[in-house]
Design an enzyme around this catalytic site. Sequence first.
Site, PDB file in Angstrom:
ATOM      1  N   LYS A  13      70.153  35.595  52.956  1.00  0.00           N
ATOM      2  CA  LYS A  13      68.992  36.416  52.594  1.00  0.00           C
ATOM      3  C   LYS A  13      69.320  37.898  52.717  1.00  0.00           C
ATOM      4  CE  LYS A  13      66.118  33.052  51.856  1.00  0.00           C
ATOM      5  NZ  LYS A  13      65.962  32.661  50.474  1.00  0.00           N
ATOM      6  N   CYS A  14      68.560  38.706  52.004  1.00  0.00           N
ATOM      7  CA  CYS A  14      68.680  40.153  52.018  1.00  0.00           C
ATOM      8  C   CYS A  14      68.649  40.644  53.463  1.00  0.00           C
ATOM      9  CB  CYS A  14      67.516  40.749  51.232  1.00  0.00           C
ATOM     10  SG  CYS A  14      67.532  42.536  51.160  1.00  0.00           S
ATOM     11  N   PRO A  15      69.526  41.530  53.854  1.00  0.00           N
ATOM     12  CA  PRO A  15      70.483  42.309  53.060  1.00  0.00           C
ATOM     13  C   PRO A  15      71.902  41.737  53.066  1.00  0.00           C
ATOM     14  CG  PRO A  15      70.357  43.293  55.215  1.00  0.00           C
ATOM     15  CD  PRO A  15      69.441  42.057  55.230  1.00  0.00           C
ATOM     16  N   ASP A  40      69.505  34.395  46.874  1.00  0.00           N
ATOM     17  CA  ASP A  40      68.449  35.322  47.293  1.00  0.00           C
ATOM     18  C   ASP A  40      67.815  35.964  46.055  1.00  0.00           C
ATOM     19  OD1 ASP A  40      66.798  37.185  48.458  1.00  0.00           O
ATOM     20  OD2 ASP A  40      68.399  38.379  49.324  1.00  0.00           O
TER      21      ASP A  40
END
Length: 75
Positions: A13-15, A40
């Site tokens: 997932k981000c980042p 993502d």
Amino acid sequence: MASAISYDLRGLKCPLPVLRTRRKLSSLPSGALVLVETTDPLAGIDIPHFCNEDGHTLLETEKTETGHRFLIQKR
């Protein structure tokens, strides 16, 4: 054209996709190609933005069944 290095970032997932892509590119010579796979949804925005900011060339962007695929050439 040289063959691309596959980099599987699915499930992150981000980042993390951008951070890991940045780290991978930093270890490669200029002109190297990296094929990044992500799941993502934000990567569709984040990876092109990262390439633009860092001066890398985003050669291809492809929407996949589970996310995105990006072909990046290191500056």
